[in-house]
Scaffold this active site. Structure first.
Site, short mmCIF file in Angstrom:
data_model
loop_
_atom_site.label_atom_id
_atom_site.label_comp_id
_atom_site.label_asym_id
_atom_site.label_seq_id
_atom_site.Cartn_x
_atom_site.Cartn_y
_atom_site.Cartn_z
N GLY A 1 109.37 41.58 10.38
CA GLY A 1 110.70 40.99 10.40
C GLY A 1 110.56 39.48 10.50
O GLY A 1 109.55 38.98 11.00
N GLN B 1 112.92 30.81 12.01
CA GLN B 1 111.47 30.80 12.15
C GLN B 1 110.79 29.99 11.05
O GLN B 1 109.63 29.63 11.18
CB GLN B 1 110.91 32.22 12.18
CG GLN B 1 111.27 32.97 13.46
CD GLN B 1 110.65 34.33 13.48
OE1 GLN B 1 111.25 35.29 13.00
NE2 GLN B 1 109.45 34.42 14.02
N CYS C 1 105.33 38.21 17.95
CA CYS C 1 106.25 37.38 17.17
C CYS C 1 105.43 36.47 16.27
O CYS C 1 104.42 35.92 16.71
CB CYS C 1 107.12 36.56 18.12
SG CYS C 1 108.31 35.50 17.29
N LEU C 2 105.90 36.30 15.04
CA LEU C 2 105.19 35.41 14.12
C LEU C 2 105.24 33.96 14.57
O LEU C 2 104.43 33.16 14.13
CB LEU C 2 105.77 35.56 12.71
CG LEU C 2 105.60 36.96 12.09
CD1 LEU C 2 106.30 37.03 10.74
CD2 LEU C 2 104.14 37.34 11.99
N HIS D 1 114.93 42.18 18.22
CA HIS D 1 114.09 40.98 18.22
C HIS D 1 114.63 39.93 17.25
O HIS D 1 114.79 38.77 17.60
CB HIS D 1 112.65 41.39 17.84
CG HIS D 1 111.67 40.28 17.78
ND1 HIS D 1 110.72 40.10 18.74
CD2 HIS D 1 111.47 39.31 16.87
CE1 HIS D 1 109.96 39.06 18.43
NE2 HIS D 1 110.41 38.56 17.29
N GLU D 2 114.93 40.35 16.01
CA GLU D 2 115.43 39.40 15.00
C GLU D 2 116.83 38.91 15.36
O GLU D 2 117.14 37.74 15.15
CB GLU D 2 115.40 40.03 13.60
CG GLU D 2 114.02 40.46 13.12
CD GLU D 2 112.93 39.41 13.27
OE1 GLU D 2 113.22 38.19 13.17
OE2 GLU D 2 111.77 39.79 13.49
N HIS E 1 116.45 36.13 17.81
CA HIS E 1 116.08 34.86 17.18
C HIS E 1 117.32 34.08 16.75
O HIS E 1 117.40 32.87 16.96
CB HIS E 1 115.18 35.08 15.96
CG HIS E 1 113.74 35.17 16.28
ND1 HIS E 1 113.05 34.17 16.93
CD2 HIS E 1 112.83 36.14 16.02
CE1 HIS E 1 111.78 34.53 17.07
NE2 HIS E 1 111.62 35.72 16.53
#
Length: 181
Positions: free
Chosen positions: A56, A61, A104-105, A146-147, A150
Protein backbone atom coordinates in the site's frame (compact mmCIF):
# COMPACT_ATOMS: atom_id res chain seq x y z
CA UNK A 1 -5.06 -12.03 -22.09
CA UNK A 2 -5.46 -8.78 -20.17
CA UNK A 3 -8.10 -6.24 -21.11
CA UNK A 4 -6.49 -3.47 -19.09
CA UNK A 5 -2.95 -2.29 -18.41
CA UNK A 6 -1.02 -3.45 -15.37
CA UNK A 7 -1.29 -0.77 -12.64
CA UNK A 8 1.88 1.30 -12.49
CA UNK A 9 3.18 0.14 -15.87
CA UNK A 10 3.04 3.69 -17.23
CA UNK A 11 4.02 5.35 -13.94
CA UNK A 12 7.37 6.60 -12.76
CA UNK A 13 8.99 5.69 -9.49
CA UNK A 14 9.14 8.71 -7.21
CA UNK A 15 11.30 9.38 -4.16
CA UNK A 16 9.87 8.09 -0.90
CA UNK A 17 9.45 10.53 1.99
CA UNK A 18 10.89 9.26 5.26
CA UNK A 19 9.73 9.56 8.86
CA UNK A 20 10.24 13.11 10.07
CA UNK A 21 9.30 14.74 6.75
CA UNK A 22 6.55 17.29 7.54
CA UNK A 23 4.34 16.03 4.68
CA UNK A 24 3.92 12.72 6.56
CA UNK A 25 2.71 14.49 9.69
CA UNK A 26 0.14 16.82 8.10
CA UNK A 27 -3.43 15.82 7.14
CA UNK A 28 -3.85 15.62 3.36
CA UNK A 29 -6.16 17.79 1.28
CA UNK A 30 -9.15 16.40 -0.65
CA UNK A 31 -8.74 15.79 -4.36
CA UNK A 32 -10.80 18.27 -6.38
CA UNK A 33 -9.31 17.79 -9.87
CA UNK A 34 -10.21 14.42 -11.40
CA UNK A 35 -8.26 14.99 -14.61
CA UNK A 36 -5.15 13.46 -16.16
CA UNK A 37 -2.88 14.61 -13.30
CA UNK A 38 -4.80 12.37 -10.87
CA UNK A 39 -4.52 9.36 -13.20
CA UNK A 40 -0.77 10.03 -13.49
CA UNK A 41 -0.42 10.30 -9.71
CA UNK A 42 -2.17 6.94 -9.23
CA UNK A 43 0.09 5.30 -11.82
CA UNK A 44 3.15 6.79 -10.08
CA UNK A 45 1.89 5.52 -6.71
CA UNK A 46 1.57 1.98 -8.07
CA UNK A 47 4.99 2.13 -9.75
CA UNK A 48 6.63 3.44 -6.56
CA UNK A 49 4.83 0.92 -4.34
CA UNK A 50 5.89 -2.01 -6.54
CA UNK A 51 9.48 -0.75 -6.78
CA UNK A 52 9.63 -0.57 -2.96
CA UNK A 53 7.94 -4.00 -2.65
CA UNK A 54 5.06 -2.64 -0.60
CA UNK A 55 1.39 -3.54 -0.32
CA UNK A 56 0.00 0.00 0.00
CA UNK A 57 1.12 3.58 -0.55
CA UNK A 58 -0.44 6.96 0.26
CA UNK A 59 0.21 10.04 -1.86
CA UNK A 60 1.91 11.98 0.93
CA UNK A 61 4.56 9.25 1.09
CA UNK A 62 5.82 10.57 -2.25
CA UNK A 63 5.39 14.18 -1.18
CA UNK A 64 1.92 14.83 -2.64
CA UNK A 65 -0.42 16.01 0.17
CA UNK A 66 -3.63 14.70 -1.43
CA UNK A 67 -6.14 12.13 -0.12
CA UNK A 68 -5.25 9.19 -2.40
CA UNK A 69 -3.87 5.74 -1.72
CA UNK A 70 -3.23 2.57 -3.71
CA UNK A 71 -3.02 -1.04 -2.58
CA UNK A 72 -2.11 -4.51 -3.80
CA UNK A 73 -2.52 -6.50 -0.63
CA UNK A 74 -3.60 -9.99 0.36
CA UNK A 75 -6.00 -10.71 3.18
CA UNK A 76 -5.51 -13.55 5.66
CA UNK A 77 -7.09 -16.02 3.22
CA UNK A 78 -4.50 -14.98 0.59
CA UNK A 79 -7.11 -13.24 -1.58
CA UNK A 80 -5.49 -10.38 -3.51
CA UNK A 81 -7.02 -6.89 -3.23
CA UNK A 82 -5.86 -4.45 -5.90
CA UNK A 83 -7.03 -0.88 -6.37
CA UNK A 84 -7.02 2.72 -5.26
CA UNK A 85 -9.21 5.12 -3.32
CA UNK A 86 -9.54 8.86 -3.76
CA UNK A 87 -10.80 11.00 -0.86
CA UNK A 88 -11.24 7.92 1.34
CA UNK A 89 -12.84 7.85 4.77
CA UNK A 90 -12.39 4.93 7.11
CA UNK A 91 -16.08 4.30 7.87
CA UNK A 92 -15.65 1.12 9.92
CA UNK A 93 -12.84 -0.34 11.98
CA UNK A 94 -14.14 -3.03 14.25
CA UNK A 95 -13.94 -6.64 15.30
CA UNK A 96 -11.10 -8.12 17.27
CA UNK A 97 -8.10 -5.92 18.01
CA UNK A 98 -4.92 -7.73 17.02
CA UNK A 99 -1.32 -6.72 17.64
CA UNK A 100 0.71 -7.68 14.61
CA UNK A 101 3.95 -6.72 12.94
CA UNK A 102 3.54 -3.53 10.96
CA UNK A 103 6.05 -1.84 8.72
CA UNK A 104 5.98 1.18 6.44
CA UNK A 105 7.74 2.19 3.25
CA UNK A 106 8.51 5.53 4.96
CA UNK A 107 10.36 3.64 7.73
CA UNK A 108 12.15 0.99 5.64
CA UNK A 109 13.52 -2.02 7.45
CA UNK A 110 11.63 -1.36 10.67
CA UNK A 111 8.49 -2.88 12.11
CA UNK A 112 6.68 -2.97 15.42
CA UNK A 113 3.77 -4.84 16.97
CA UNK A 114 0.88 -2.46 16.28
CA UNK A 115 -2.73 -2.90 17.35
CA UNK A 116 -5.33 -2.79 14.57
CA UNK A 117 -8.89 -4.01 14.14
CA UNK A 118 -9.30 -7.16 12.05
CA UNK A 119 -12.11 -5.63 9.95
CA UNK A 120 -12.19 -2.28 8.15
CA UNK A 121 -14.23 -0.47 5.52
CA UNK A 122 -13.03 2.55 3.57
CA UNK A 123 -15.29 4.57 1.30
CA UNK A 124 -14.30 7.13 -1.30
CA UNK A 125 -14.30 7.44 -5.06
CA UNK A 126 -12.29 6.15 -7.99
CA UNK A 127 -10.08 8.31 -10.19
CA UNK A 128 -13.18 8.90 -12.35
CA UNK A 129 -15.25 10.05 -9.37
CA UNK A 130 -17.37 6.88 -9.13
CA UNK A 131 -18.29 5.87 -5.56
CA UNK A 132 -16.15 3.05 -4.14
CA UNK A 133 -16.39 0.98 -0.99
CA UNK A 134 -13.53 -1.31 0.01
CA UNK A 135 -13.97 -3.87 2.79
CA UNK A 136 -11.09 -5.80 4.27
CA UNK A 137 -10.31 -8.36 6.91
CA UNK A 138 -7.10 -9.49 8.55
CA UNK A 139 -3.94 -8.17 6.93
CA UNK A 140 -5.90 -6.21 4.32
CA UNK A 141 -7.91 -4.49 7.08
CA UNK A 142 -4.55 -3.52 8.63
CA UNK A 143 -3.48 -2.07 5.26
CA UNK A 144 -6.67 0.00 4.90
CA UNK A 145 -6.25 1.42 8.42
CA UNK A 146 -2.54 2.10 7.86
CA UNK A 147 -3.06 3.98 4.56
CA UNK A 148 -6.03 5.91 5.98
CA UNK A 149 -3.80 6.96 8.90
CA UNK A 150 -1.22 8.33 6.46
CA UNK A 151 -3.84 10.61 4.93
CA UNK A 152 -4.61 11.97 8.41
CA UNK A 153 -0.92 12.76 9.00
CA UNK A 154 -0.19 9.69 11.13
CA UNK A 155 2.47 7.00 10.86
CA UNK A 156 2.25 3.69 12.68
CA UNK A 157 4.61 4.70 15.54
CA UNK A 158 1.93 7.26 16.45
CA UNK A 159 -0.27 4.25 17.33
CA UNK A 160 2.36 2.80 19.68
CA UNK A 161 2.91 3.57 23.33
CA UNK A 162 5.40 2.80 26.06
CA UNK A 163 8.44 0.73 25.28
CA UNK A 164 7.17 -0.24 21.78
CA UNK A 165 7.01 3.41 20.76
CA UNK A 166 10.36 4.24 22.36
CA UNK A 167 12.04 1.27 20.67
CA UNK A 168 10.55 2.10 17.24
CA UNK A 169 11.56 5.77 17.43
CA UNK A 170 15.07 4.89 18.66
CA UNK A 171 15.50 2.46 15.74
CA UNK A 172 14.22 5.13 13.32
CA UNK A 173 16.76 7.67 14.63
CA UNK A 174 19.57 5.15 14.06
CA UNK A 175 18.40 4.05 10.59
CA UNK A 176 20.63 4.89 7.61
CA UNK A 177 17.79 6.86 5.99
CA UNK A 178 17.14 9.03 9.09
CA UNK A 179 17.35 12.79 8.69
CA UNK A 180 20.77 14.01 9.76
CA UNK A 181 22.50 10.65 9.04
Amino acid sequence: MRNRPIPGSTGRVRAMRMLGDPVLHTPCEPVTDFGPALAELIEDLFATMYAARGVGLAANQIGVPLRVFVFDCPDDEDVRHLGHLVNPRLTEADGIVLRGPEGCLSLPGLEAGTERYDHAVAEGVTQDGAPARIEGSGFFARCLQHESDHLEGLVYPDRLSGWRRARALRAARKAPWATGS
